[in-house]
Motif scaffolding. Sequence first.
Motif, PDB file in Angstrom:
ATOM      1  N   ILE B 145       0.860  -1.175   0.000  1.00 23.59           N
ATOM      2  CA  ILE B 145       0.000   0.000   0.000  1.00 23.59           C
ATOM      3  C   ILE B 145       0.895   1.224   0.000  1.00 23.59           C
ATOM      4  CG2 ILE B 145      -1.754   1.272   1.273  1.00 23.59           C
ATOM      5  CD1 ILE B 145      -2.672  -1.364   2.459  1.00 23.59           C
ATOM      6  N   PRO B 146       0.986   1.912  -1.133  1.00 23.96           N
ATOM      7  CA  PRO B 146       1.901   3.044  -1.196  1.00 23.96           C
ATOM      8  C   PRO B 146       1.453   4.191  -0.306  1.00 23.96           C
ATOM      9  CG  PRO B 146       0.666   2.831  -3.244  1.00 23.96           C
ATOM     10  CD  PRO B 146       0.325   1.641  -2.415  1.00 23.96           C
ATOM     11  N   VAL B 147       2.422   4.946   0.161  1.00 25.33           N
ATOM     12  CA  VAL B 147       2.181   6.059   1.075  1.00 25.33           C
ATOM     13  C   VAL B 147       2.858   7.299   0.498  1.00 25.33           C
ATOM     14  CG1 VAL B 147       2.579   6.914   3.412  1.00 25.33           C
ATOM     15  CG2 VAL B 147       2.196   4.475   3.034  1.00 25.33           C
ATOM     16  N   LEU B 310      -1.501   8.362  -6.880  1.00 24.56           N
ATOM     17  CA  LEU B 310      -2.156   7.578  -7.927  1.00 24.56           C
ATOM     18  C   LEU B 310      -1.128   6.998  -8.892  1.00 24.56           C
ATOM     19  CD1 LEU B 310      -5.454   9.489  -8.667  1.00 24.56           C
ATOM     20  CD2 LEU B 310      -4.951   7.679  -7.055  1.00 24.56           C
ATOM     21  N   GLU B 311      -0.073   7.744  -9.107  1.00 23.72           N
ATOM     22  CA  GLU B 311       0.989   7.226  -9.963  1.00 23.72           C
ATOM     23  C   GLU B 311       1.574   5.956  -9.350  1.00 23.72           C
ATOM     24  OE1 GLU B 311       5.124   9.168 -11.005  1.00 23.72           O
ATOM     25  OE2 GLU B 311       3.418  10.394 -11.667  1.00 23.72           O
ATOM     26  N   LEU B 312       1.812   6.024  -8.066  1.00 26.75           N
ATOM     27  CA  LEU B 312       2.356   4.870  -7.352  1.00 26.75           C
ATOM     28  C   LEU B 312       1.383   3.688  -7.411  1.00 26.75           C
ATOM     29  CD1 LEU B 312       5.023   5.645  -6.333  1.00 26.75           C
ATOM     30  CD2 LEU B 312       4.026   6.326  -4.167  1.00 26.75           C
ATOM     31  N   ILE B 313       0.120   3.981  -7.232  1.00 27.63           N
ATOM     32  CA  ILE B 313      -0.888   2.926  -7.224  1.00 27.63           C
ATOM     33  C   ILE B 313      -1.011   2.280  -8.590  1.00 27.63           C
ATOM     34  CG2 ILE B 313      -3.374   2.481  -7.080  1.00 27.63           C
ATOM     35  CD1 ILE B 313      -3.520   4.613  -4.883  1.00 27.63           C
ATOM     36  N   GLU B 314      -1.041   3.129  -9.598  1.00 30.44           N
ATOM     37  CA  GLU B 314      -1.360   2.589 -10.920  1.00 30.44           C
ATOM     38  C   GLU B 314      -0.153   2.064 -11.670  1.00 30.44           C
ATOM     39  OE1 GLU B 314      -3.778   5.697 -12.623  1.00 30.44           O
ATOM     40  OE2 GLU B 314      -5.476   5.183 -11.328  1.00 30.44           O
ATOM     41  N   ASN B 315       1.024   2.588 -11.340  1.00 23.68           N
ATOM     42  CA  ASN B 315       2.200   2.111 -12.062  1.00 23.68           C
ATOM     43  C   ASN B 315       3.137   1.269 -11.208  1.00 23.68           C
ATOM     44  OD1 ASN B 315       1.219   3.627 -14.200  1.00 23.68           O
ATOM     45  ND2 ASN B 315       2.309   5.442 -13.481  1.00 23.68           N
ATOM     46  N   LYS B 316       2.845   1.249  -9.920  1.00 23.69           N
ATOM     47  CA  LYS B 316       3.700   0.482  -9.021  1.00 23.69           C
ATOM     48  C   LYS B 316       5.180   0.737  -9.282  1.00 23.69           C
ATOM     49  CE  LYS B 316       0.431  -1.928  -6.937  1.00 23.69           C
ATOM     50  NZ  LYS B 316       0.051  -1.474  -5.608  1.00 23.69           N
ATOM     51  N   ASN B 317       5.479   1.944  -9.673  1.00 29.09           N
ATOM     52  CA  ASN B 317       6.867   2.289  -9.917  1.00 29.09           C
ATOM     53  C   ASN B 317       7.492   2.760  -8.615  1.00 29.09           C
ATOM     54  OD1 ASN B 317       9.295   3.281 -10.618  1.00 29.09           O
ATOM     55  ND2 ASN B 317       8.501   5.003 -11.818  1.00 29.09           N
ATOM     56  N   THR B 318       8.067   1.827  -7.905  1.00 37.87           N
ATOM     57  CA  THR B 318       8.514   2.124  -6.552  1.00 37.87           C
ATOM     58  C   THR B 318       9.943   2.646  -6.525  1.00 37.87           C
ATOM     59  OG1 THR B 318       7.249   0.157  -6.082  1.00 37.87           O
ATOM     60  CG2 THR B 318       8.261   1.236  -4.229  1.00 37.87           C
ATOM     61  N   LEU B 319      10.472   2.913  -7.707  1.00 38.58           N
ATOM     62  CA  LEU B 319      11.842   3.392  -7.714  1.00 38.58           C
ATOM     63  C   LEU B 319      11.846   4.905  -7.665  1.00 38.58           C
ATOM     64  CD1 LEU B 319      12.647   0.984 -10.587  1.00 38.58           C
ATOM     65  CD2 LEU B 319      12.939   0.594  -8.121  1.00 38.58           C
TER      66      LEU B 319
END
Lengths: 351, 351
Positions: B145-147, B310-319
């Motif tokens: 769950i991104p924060v 939303l970017e984190l949620i939708e792209n899961k780009n955690t870098l």
Amino acid sequence: MGKTSITIKEIARQLNISKSTVSRALRDSSEISEHTRERVIELARRLNYSPNPIALSLLKNRTQTIGIIVPDIDNPFFSMAIGGVEDVAYSRGYHVMIYQSHDSYERECIDARHIAARRADGLIVSVASKSPDHSHFEELQESDIPVVFFDRISEQVQTHKVLVNDYEGAFEGTEHLIMQGCRRIAHISGPMGLNISRNRFNGYKDALAKHNLPLRDEWVVSADYSQSDGAERAYQLMALRERPDAIFAASDRIAIGVHWVLRQLGYRMPQDVALLGFSDLSISALLDPPLSSVAQPSFEMGRQAAELLLELIENKNTLDFETRVLKTNLVVRGSTLKIINSGDPASAEIL
Amino acid sequence: MGKTSITIKEIARQLNISKSTVSRALRDSSEISEHTRERVIELARRLNYSPNPIALSLLKNRTQTIGIIVPDIDNPFFSMAIGGVEDVAYSRGYHVMIYQSHDSYERECIDARHIAARRADGLIVSVASKSPDHSHFEELQESDIPVVFFDRISEQVQTHKVLVNDYEGAFEGTEHLIMQGCRRIAHISGPMGLNISRNRFNGYKDALAKHNLPLRDEWVVSADYSQSDGAERAYQLMALRERPDAIFAASDRIAIGVHWVLRQLGYRMPQDVALLGFSDLSISALLDPPLSSVAQPSFEMGRQAAELLLELIENKNTLDFETRVLKTNLVVRGSTLKIINSGDPASAEIL
DNA sequence: CTGAAAGCGCTTACAG
DNA sequence: CTGAAAGCGCTTACAG
């Protein structure tokens, strides 16, 4: 990254028992052996298991969520009321989804549909001033989603409602102005489509009548519940050939706009013009002079609305609806206090 | 009462086709005959069908809901920021669940767990001042769950953050006080556990140093971000043998408490004491004298935090995480304006 | 193009 | 006391 949350199935696998048994161990105390139960509980704790509420919702057709629609979240009256709603909702295991109508009919309809679509268990609302009709709420009721109103209520919709005695509060406030020696008392009402505006206006009107004071058309103007509208009306009133010596504003937001204009124009409060608001927002005490106001128990209104809603949700008792009327409380401060008499509460307070 | 919501199964029954086909007709355009598709769509509309989002959530393991935790919902800075979050969230089909930590560590942990348990897709937070540690947020990240943080950020947690240039804002504000001729400038900081408090303090400190003014211990006091704490500190500062001739408060809430006390004590602003706040709440312009303040774009901060989430949620780009720094804006009003010079913006404004 | 089946995570009759 | 099965409302491979 992404250890997916642990499920009942996983516990069952590790313990080599069935999902059913795990489920039961986690709920019932009866119908399960003490031994298995302990093993399950213990493993669940160790794995930090928490049941998936989505799955539960699907099963029970309940979401443990209630919606609340208010005109405007940054109106302190509403944010306080929301606080009250949250207070009881959370303590009873419900979540609160907050929507703002921005006083728009269209937006209110969209919000209501959204809430239905999201399958909230119920809805609390203070209606938008621009809504000509409330059948969008009746639609929710028909799909078994109870609705409770507070403050700005719908007369059209049958349900529980939480109010304050707007009429008496306004009556008492107006009488206070009269006692202070004001004779030319103007009123800036809210939009007349709202119950609260009408009731406050009527309280004002009847207080004047009781004391044989004139109700002059040009001293009664209507505004949105906003600072900017309050400011505009203040200019309008003070431009009159025969100026009011007191202004009773239907809300503190309106009064704050008036307060600002009066100061800009160099009028002294209360000597030139006394000013009375309604709601007693916390900032009102901080103005100079501090604003007198008819206080509403906003937090408590939210609490009671939530209690009534949960009753509807949990008991589905759709008969005999209740309208709770809470009491207002006149708070006298510098903006109206001309005559020092020991009977009146006096000083502004902070904290 | 109680027409249970209509399902895909019901449509299938009435049309005498399979659930699968109905489902497809409602989604794909390809892989379905134009004819059936029309029939399904038409009946769905007539029956007022809306897909059960709970079922979808269970399937996709996504709830289309984001959580937001702020210290206090009736702080206008936060309610504005929430407005910004809602603005982008709703336009992209997400719902917002609002939580208040009331600045308590315990409450913040509970809220975070709650959000995880409710399977929100992500979380936006402005941390509680009393939280000694932020691993409860890292736990969320570990369960995917991104924060995203805004304003009061965690340095411990790696993620996107949205800030303003607190240091520069404070520096510029302090310089403004110096330009107005103040030489004994006190600072009421926020709790030093918060990044914003530290940065504002440092801006103050460095501005003094640049102009060779003393930084005296007794002129720097710390407070919670509240009116009541501000009021207490004001008494404390004005009781000093050597009084400050200006007070820079780390927030408008603090400043409002100070403002009230100064007026009570009969000090004139800015002649005796100039007063500067931070955040520029809308009420600040209404005080008398109106409060100068370092304005923060609260709504925009909320917007950007939501976009990043939303970017984190939708792209899961955690870098490579991003820290966005928005600009503050010094708003000069009567509480600090001693010297009228045409270069300075001057008058208080309403509306 | 359409249907039967499996499955998301859980609960709860129904059998044993 | 425990397990297998059905089902909440939906989607989506897998077969036809």
